[in-house]
Structure formats: structure tokens, C-alpha cells
Scaffold this motif. Structure first.
Motif, short mmCIF file in Angstrom:
data_model
loop_
_atom_site.label_atom_id
_atom_site.label_comp_id
_atom_site.label_asym_id
_atom_site.label_seq_id
_atom_site.Cartn_x
_atom_site.Cartn_y
_atom_site.Cartn_z
N THR A 24 -11.61 -9.41 31.88
CA THR A 24 -10.85 -8.86 33.00
C THR A 24 -10.03 -9.88 33.76
OG1 THR A 24 -12.76 -9.13 34.48
CG2 THR A 24 -12.53 -7.01 33.34
N GLU A 25 -10.24 -11.17 33.52
CA GLU A 25 -9.50 -12.17 34.30
C GLU A 25 -9.23 -13.42 33.47
OE1 GLU A 25 -11.86 -13.01 37.69
OE2 GLU A 25 -13.49 -13.93 36.57
N SER A 52 -5.48 -10.98 36.74
CA SER A 52 -6.64 -10.09 36.80
C SER A 52 -6.23 -8.69 36.37
CB SER A 52 -7.22 -10.05 38.22
OG SER A 52 -8.27 -9.11 38.31
N SER A 53 -7.04 -8.10 35.50
CA SER A 53 -6.85 -6.72 35.05
C SER A 53 -8.22 -6.08 34.95
CB SER A 53 -6.12 -6.68 33.70
OG SER A 53 -5.97 -5.35 33.26
N GLN A 54 -8.63 -5.40 36.02
CA GLN A 54 -9.97 -4.86 36.07
C GLN A 54 -10.18 -3.72 35.06
OE1 GLN A 54 -12.44 -6.23 37.80
NE2 GLN A 54 -10.94 -7.78 38.39
N ASP A 55 -9.09 -3.00 34.73
CA ASP A 55 -9.21 -1.89 33.79
C ASP A 55 -7.96 -1.90 32.90
OD1 ASP A 55 -9.47 0.47 32.39
OD2 ASP A 55 -10.19 1.61 34.11
N PRO A 56 -8.10 -2.23 31.61
CA PRO A 56 -6.92 -2.28 30.73
C PRO A 56 -6.20 -0.94 30.64
CG PRO A 56 -8.83 -3.32 29.70
CD PRO A 56 -9.33 -2.62 30.93
N ARG A 57 -6.87 0.17 30.96
CA ARG A 57 -6.24 1.48 30.90
C ARG A 57 -5.33 1.73 32.09
NH1 ARG A 57 -11.54 4.92 30.81
NH2 ARG A 57 -11.87 3.43 32.49
N LEU A 58 -5.42 0.89 33.14
CA LEU A 58 -4.62 1.06 34.35
C LEU A 58 -3.78 -0.19 34.55
CD1 LEU A 58 -7.37 2.58 36.67
CD2 LEU A 58 -5.64 3.82 35.35
N GLN A 61 -2.65 -1.69 38.02
CA GLN A 61 -3.57 -2.40 38.89
C GLN A 61 -3.71 -3.88 38.51
OE1 GLN A 61 -7.30 -0.33 39.10
NE2 GLN A 61 -6.39 1.56 39.88
N THR A 62 -2.99 -4.34 37.52
CA THR A 62 -3.02 -5.74 37.12
C THR A 62 -2.21 -6.57 38.10
OG1 THR A 62 -3.22 -5.13 34.80
CG2 THR A 62 -2.45 -7.36 35.28
N ARG A 98 -0.56 5.87 33.86
CA ARG A 98 -0.56 6.73 32.68
C ARG A 98 -0.10 8.15 33.00
NH1 ARG A 98 -6.32 6.84 30.39
NH2 ARG A 98 -6.76 7.09 32.61
#
Length: 554
Positions: A24-25, A52-58, A61-62, A98
Motif C-alpha cells: 500500500t505504500e 500511498s495507495s490504500q486500496d488499488p481498486r480506488l 484515493q492514491t 470506478r
């Protein structure tokens, strides 16, 4: 209670590179400390980057952050000076998610800097040992922007700040709503502390300190901004105000503390007494200075350096009070606006449309009787070292009275509900005397209802007690591994005794519901809530010096 002190590096060191990669980071940093001439002191330079990318699907939010730091340290003959300047730039990836359509987006960025200077002046007098000083300044510029598409709204709204009847606005059936939130938080603080370290008599050591602190904080940003004709539905009928309209809050503190250490036979006793006086200066509330006394006692029963099994045993106790200061939302709440629909006519074929809203405004959101909560804490602790094993166990009990909470308040008001026009070709107009249709006053009935709004209150009473423990089992040489065990047990009872209003937004027999319910429990089933938590953490630390590898398993 504990505290974490972070001191920026300012020493001589070679180039140092740190890398960290997880799912994630991604983190990277480089730093270097060097001497500046013979008497120029030490200069420390550093830079870092984070992704930082807490959720690759979102992907929206990166975010990424870049920081730079410059620190300087210089030792004089009787004084030291450390300065540190850090700047950062942070921005998210932006764009749409998405489930968004073309034209929708959300993005945010944050940039700012912080500066601090601190040091010590050694006086070495009989009445003062040294002076410690500190000054700091932090400023940042934050902005969030987004655009959201709405379809099929067909709603009416108003954005007026005036009380009474006003013409409302028909929202477009489809539109993009642009929203921005701008903040410019600024804070500054400075402190000066005097220390006196001396020996009173017969191995009785004394450390007395006294000092003052001042601090200020506020925000100069514009706050929330959007087009009233194209609002986000989450902020429908909401009034915004600039952050800069909220005054700065200033805090002044004076403190004194004395620590005495003395021997009684083979045992050592440490006694620490202190008091802190805090004055909060605001335009909203005028509090008397709050006094926070505290006392700590530590008794070392066993202290051995030989090969004895029991090498250390000590007990400690502490008691103290701590007042909590209100946040800006409690000191300067905005007025409350309640909008009631009085009349709506929408003849699209003939281009005749009118909506009238009655706005009720109240400034009772501010509570002039808001008191400062006080937390009373007592703790008992045990430290021992048995062979290679070290244990630290502490029991604590905290009792908070008059804690801050928010409650729903209700205030009655009346408004006119006009008869509806059903046919086509009508010409309703809003005048100073009410609604007129084709030159004739439109009949109405007077309805009574309630406006609900949020206000701060002293409603929380909290009792917290538990045990915290840390156990260092020691180092297992064959495995090159150490084991640390830590955890806590917490039992918390919280009761909210503030009265809160519950009002159903519903009509009965064509009129608003005539009653408001007043409850202690707000929207919960009970006003008493109980938490119990028990956790234990096992951490194995393995060090292999030959290959320079350290691993942890938790």
C-alpha cells in the motif's frame, strides 16, 4: 500517561538512504549531515518521497508527498541553538473513480512548512542552572475540489440568511455541482523554562523548574464554497462561512515543578510535585485560569548490579488533574437555519413557477455556560528485573466530569402554508404581504413547528480503569531472538446526561407534529455505554549481525 518527543537530526552523518516498499505504500528518503567550516556548526539536509495507495481498486484515493528539511545546530561556549525548517507538498492522484461519469472528479492538495528554534543557555548560578527556550511556527495551505453529477433532483431550495418568507430556487433536473474546501491553518507557540539543579544536603538532589508558554492558532482559509444554484445534495440548504471569520484562540500557560531524590538506607525515593496554570483567551468565553496539579512518587526497593536473580524492584504512584479545552466548533458555532416549504407552483408550459420558503434563524447554537471538563487520574505501577526478564505493570483509574458533548435543541416557530394552485395559467407572485395570484391574496393557514439544531453541552461523565503491561522476556542467544509481550485491559463506562430533543419531521392531520421529546439518551437505546477490551501483543525480534539483518514477527 506518556508522551512522544521527536527531535530532528542535526548531527554529522554520511549519506543515508532509506527505502520501504509494501502493498500500500512506497517510501524513500535521503539525508546528509555535515560540518560548516570550523565554527559554523552542523548542517543537516534531508528529502523524502511517499506514495500511498490504500486500496488499488480506488485510484482516486492514491496520494503522493514530497518533503524537504534543513536543520542547523551550533554549540556556543555557554549556549546551544537548533533550528529546523521543513516544507512539504502533498497531492492525491485525482480524477474519477470506478463509478463516476465523464466530468466528475475529486482532487486535493496540501502544502506547507514548519519552522522551529530551540536551545539552552547555561548560566550555572547558585539560583539558576540554565534557561531552555523554544519557538515554532506552522502554516499550510489545503484545498479539496470535486465535481459531482446529479440527475432527476427536481428539488426546491434556498440560500438566504434572512429570516421570514423568501422566494426559493428550483434546481435544474441535471447538473454538475462543483465544491471546494480551502483551509489555511496557522499556529505559533513559544516557551521559556528555567532550571535549577542542586544538592541540598547529604545526597538529597533537587531539580526545580518553572516556565511560561504562549500559543495561538486559527485558520485564514475561505472554507466551503459551492454554487447555491447547483449545490451538492449533502449540503442542500446549508449556509457556509469563511474559516477566517472565526477568531484566533490564544493560550497562556505558567508551570512549576520540583523533583527531589534522596536515599533512605539502600532504598531510593523520588518525589515529584508540579502545577500548571492555563488561561484560554477567546472572544466567546472568558474562563478563569485552570489549575492542574500533579504528584508522582517512586520508591526503588531493590537495585543491584551483581549477579543476583532480583536486580531491580520499584513501585510508583501518581495523581493529577487535567482540564480539557474546547475546540473552535464549540467556541464559535455558526447560526442555525431551518427552511420550511410554504408554497410551490410549477407551470412549465406557460413559464410560470414560484416557490416560497420560510427561513427560521437562531443563534442559540452557542452555549455561554459551557464549562471546562476536568479529568482526575490515579495510577499505581510496579517495575522489576528478574534475571534477563524485565516487567512493567501499571494500574490506572481516570474519572472525567463535565465532558464535552453535542445535543439537539428545539425551538418553536410558526410559518404560513399557502393553498396550492393546481390549474394551468396561474400567475402567483410574492409580495411584502404574502403571495398574490392574479392580483388576489392567496389564502393560507398558520402552522406551528419546531426547528432543531446542535449545541455543545457538558454531558459526559466517563470512568476508565485498566491495566497496561510490558514484559521483556530477554534474549535467546541460540536463536538471536528477543521476545517482547505488551498489552492492556480496559474497562470504560460512559454516561451522557445532557438532554437532547427528538422531533419527528412528519405531518398529522395536515399539521406538523405538535410535540418534542426530550431524552437523555439522544438517538441511542441507553445513555450508559460500556466498553471492555483486552489485547496482548507478542513481538519476536531477530538480529543477525553477520549479515546486518533485523526481522520482527508480531
Amino acid at each position: 500517561s506518556g508522551i512522544v518527543l521527536v527531535n530532528s537530526k542535526a548531527g554529522v552523518q554520511p549519506y543515508t538512504v532509506r527505502l520501504r516498499f509494501t502493498a500500500t505504500e512506497k517510501l524513500a528518503s535521503i539525508s546528509k549531515g555535515m560540518e560548516i567550516g570550523t565554527h559554523g556548526g552542523i548542517l543537516h539536509l534531508g528529502a523524502d518521497y511517499a506514495l500511498s495507495s490504500q486500496d488499488p481498486r480506488l485510484p482516486e484515493q492514491t496520494f503522493q508527498r514530497v518533503g524537504v528539511q534543513i536543520a542547523h545546530a551550533k554549540d556556543f561556549e555557554t549556549a546551544t541553538l537548533r533550528t529546523n525548517l521543513r516544507g512539504y507538498w502533498m497531492q492525491d492522484k485525482g480524477g474519477g473513480g470506478r463509478n463516476t461519469i465523464d466530468g466528475e472528479y475529486q482532487k486535493a492538495f496540501n502544502r506547507g512548512f514548519s519552522f522551529s528554534a530551540n536551545g539552552r543557555w547555561d548560566l550555572n548560578k547558585s539560583w539558576i542552572s540554565n534557561l531552555e527556550y523554544h519557538a515554532g511556527l506552522t502554516y499550510s495551505y489545503q484545498k479539496n475540489k470535486s465535481s459531482t453529477y446529479y440527475s432527476g433532483t427536481q428539488q426546491v431550495t434556498t440560500y438566504t440568511r434572512l429570516p421570514g418568507e423568501q422566494a426559493g430556487v428550483f434546481l435544474a433536473p441535471n447538473y454538475f455541482s462543483d465544491l471546494s474546501v480551502e483551509g489555511k491553518p496557522l499556529s505559533a507557540d513559544a516557551s521559556l523554562t528555567a532550571n535549577l539543579r542542586n544538592t541540598l544536603y547529604n545526597n538529597v538532589y533537587n531539580h526545580f523548574m518553572a516556565g511560561v508558554e504562549i500559543g495561538t492558532e486559527g485558520n485564514r482559509g475561505e472554507g466551503i464554497r459551492f454554487d447555491p444554484l447547483r449545490p451538492t445534495l449533502e449540503m442542500l440548504r446549508m449556509r457556509t462561512r469563511s474559516f477566517s471569520s472565526i477568531p484566533f484562540v490564544h493560550q497562556y500557560t505558567a508551570f512549576a515543578e520540583d523533583k527531589v531524590t534522596f536515599h533512605s538506607g539502600k532504598m531510593l525515593t523520588e518525589l515529584q510535585l508540579g502545577v500548571r496554570l492555563t488561561k484560554l483567551q477567546t472572544k466567546a468565553l472568558h474562563y478563569a485560569p485552570a489549575a492542574d496539579p500533579r504528584i508522582n512518587v517512586r520508591q526503588i526497593l531493590v537495585e543491584r548490579k551483581d549477579d543476583a536473580m532480583l536486580k531491580h524492584l520499584s513501585i510508583r504512584a501518581g495523581w493529577g488533574l487535567m482540564h480539557k479545552m474546547p475546540v473552535l466548533a464549540y467556541l464559535y458555532p455558526d447560526k442555525s437555519y431551518t427552511d420550511q416549504n410554504c408554497f410551490t407552483y410549477n407551470d412549465i408550459e406557460n413559464g410560470e413557477r414560484l416557490t416560497v420558503m420560510h427561513t427560521f434563524v437562531t443563534d442559540r447554537t452557542f452555549n455561554p455556560d459551557l464549562r471546562l471538563p476536568v479529568n482526575r487520574k490515579f495510577e499505581l505501577g510496579l517495575n522489576l528485573r528478574l534475571g534477563q526478564m524485565t516487567a512493567d505493570v501499571i494500574w490506572f483509574r481516570e474519572h472525567l466530569r463535565n465532558g464535552f458533548s453535542t445535543t439537539e435543541q428545539a425551538e418553536p416557530f410558526t410559518y404560513r402554508r399557502y393553498d396550492q394552485l393546481i390549474g394551468k395559467g396561474e400567475h402567483p407572485e410574492l409580495t411584502s404581504d404574502g403571495i398574490v395570484n392574479n392580483g388576489k391574496p392567496l389564502s393560507y393557514t398558520t402552522h406551528a413547528t419546531f426547528a432543531t439544531y446542535t449545541s455543545p453541552e457538558n454531558g459526559i461523565e466517563q470512568l476508565k480503569q485498566g491495566i497496561e503491561y510490558t514484559l521483556d522476556v530477554g534474549h535467546w542467544n541460540p536463536l538471536h531472538t528477543s521476545l517482547l509481550i505488551s498489552g492492556s485491559y480496559l474497562n470504560l463506562h460512559e454516561k451522557n446526561t445532557a438532554l437532547s430533543a427528538i422531533y419527528p419531521q412528519a405531518d398529522f392531520n395536515g399539521k406538523s407534529y405538535p410535540y418534542v421529546g426530550i431524552y437523555e439518551s439522544d438517538h441511542f437505546a441507553s445513555n450508559l455505554r460500556i466498553w471492555k477490551q483486552f489485547n496482548t501483543r507478542f513481538q519476536f525480534i531477530t538480529q543477525l549481525p553477520r549479515i546486518g539483518l533485523i526481522t520482527t514477527l508480531t
